[in-house]
Design a protein around this motif. Structure first.
Motif, mmCIF file in Angstrom:
data_model
loop_
_atom_site.group_PDB
_atom_site.id
_atom_site.type_symbol
_atom_site.label_atom_id
_atom_site.label_comp_id
_atom_site.label_asym_id
_atom_site.label_seq_id
_atom_site.Cartn_x
_atom_site.Cartn_y
_atom_site.Cartn_z
ATOM 1 N N GLY A 22 0.863 -1.177 0.000
ATOM 2 C CA GLY A 22 0.000 0.000 0.000
ATOM 3 C C GLY A 22 0.893 1.218 0.000
ATOM 4 O O GLY A 22 1.874 1.269 0.743
ATOM 5 N N TYR A 31 -3.057 -0.189 -4.151
ATOM 6 C CA TYR A 31 -2.454 -1.485 -3.839
ATOM 7 C C TYR A 31 -1.647 -1.940 -5.046
ATOM 8 O O TYR A 31 -2.032 -1.713 -6.187
ATOM 9 C CB TYR A 31 -3.530 -2.541 -3.570
ATOM 10 C CG TYR A 31 -4.231 -2.444 -2.247
ATOM 11 C CD1 TYR A 31 -3.526 -2.531 -1.056
ATOM 12 C CD2 TYR A 31 -5.610 -2.306 -2.187
ATOM 13 C CE1 TYR A 31 -4.180 -2.479 0.161
ATOM 14 C CE2 TYR A 31 -6.268 -2.262 -0.971
ATOM 15 C CZ TYR A 31 -5.548 -2.345 0.196
ATOM 16 O OH TYR A 31 -6.197 -2.302 1.401
ATOM 17 N N SER A 49 -3.061 -4.850 -7.727
ATOM 18 C CA SER A 49 -4.464 -4.571 -7.426
ATOM 19 C C SER A 49 -5.362 -5.736 -7.842
ATOM 20 O O SER A 49 -6.527 -5.761 -7.469
ATOM 21 C CB SER A 49 -4.907 -3.281 -8.111
ATOM 22 O OG SER A 49 -4.709 -3.365 -9.507
ATOM 23 N N LEU A 95 0.383 -7.670 3.788
ATOM 24 C CA LEU A 95 0.320 -6.258 3.427
ATOM 25 C C LEU A 95 1.566 -5.568 3.955
ATOM 26 O O LEU A 95 1.895 -5.675 5.133
ATOM 27 C CB LEU A 95 -0.921 -5.598 4.025
ATOM 28 C CG LEU A 95 -1.000 -4.073 3.840
ATOM 29 C CD1 LEU A 95 -1.077 -3.693 2.367
ATOM 30 C CD2 LEU A 95 -2.174 -3.495 4.619
ATOM 31 N N LEU A 142 -5.846 -4.014 5.064
ATOM 32 C CA LEU A 142 -6.354 -4.780 3.939
ATOM 33 C C LEU A 142 -7.410 -5.719 4.493
ATOM 34 O O LEU A 142 -7.127 -6.506 5.395
ATOM 35 C CB LEU A 142 -5.224 -5.569 3.266
ATOM 36 C CG LEU A 142 -5.589 -6.304 1.976
ATOM 37 C CD1 LEU A 142 -4.397 -6.351 1.029
ATOM 38 C CD2 LEU A 142 -6.118 -7.685 2.238
#
Length: 146
Positions: A66, A72, A75, A88, A98
């Motif tokens: 992120g 993101y 994605s 994450l 997330l």
């Protein structure tokens, strides 16, 4: 803006509002402002795709970052049905989380240069993952399980 229209030969003259130009401008203005936020128009955000890899323990794994642009990376995640570990990692100064939906499994807040993992078991289908803090800025992704 008004136009005049006559109803029948002997009928009265009736004023009818014709807000075509103003309606069109309103639609264009709303469209130009939607989905913006600091990340800009979601259609301008690059979509990146990556496949989960199978780790030594047999579980699928992927790391998602992120960033400060409220995106993101990747994605879009491609995965097989079964267990998936998502890690994450936050790369900028803005903390993120997330959450996989609709199962509602969440990493919790992850600050700069930190990471946190969650494990989910998914069947075939498409699942959204979102940053619950930046959802209105369209910080979202998709897990495609096939």
């Amino acid at each position: 803006m008004f136009s005049s229209r006559r109803h029948g030969a002997a009928g009265p003259l009736v004023a009818v509002a014709v807000p075509v130009a103003s309606a069109l401008l309103s639609v264009l203005a709303v469209g130009a402002c939607s989905g913006g936020g600091p990340a800009g128009d979601p259609s301008e955000s690059p979509t990146t795709m990556a496949s989960a890899t199978v780790g030594a323990n047999g579980m699928q794994e992927i790391t998602v970052t992120g960033d400060d642009q409220l995106r993101y990376e990747p994605s879009v995640i491609k995965a097989k049905p079964g267990k998936l570990r998502i890690t994450l990692r936050t790369t900028g100064g803005t903390p993120h989380d997330l959450e996989v939906r609709p199962v509602k499994i969440n990493t919790g807040l992850v600050s700069k240069d930190q990471e946190r993992s969650i494990e989910v078991t998914l069947s075939r289908g498409r699942y959204d993952f979102v940053c619950t803090f930046h959802l209105t800025s369209n910080m979202v992704g998709v897990i495609d399980v096939s």
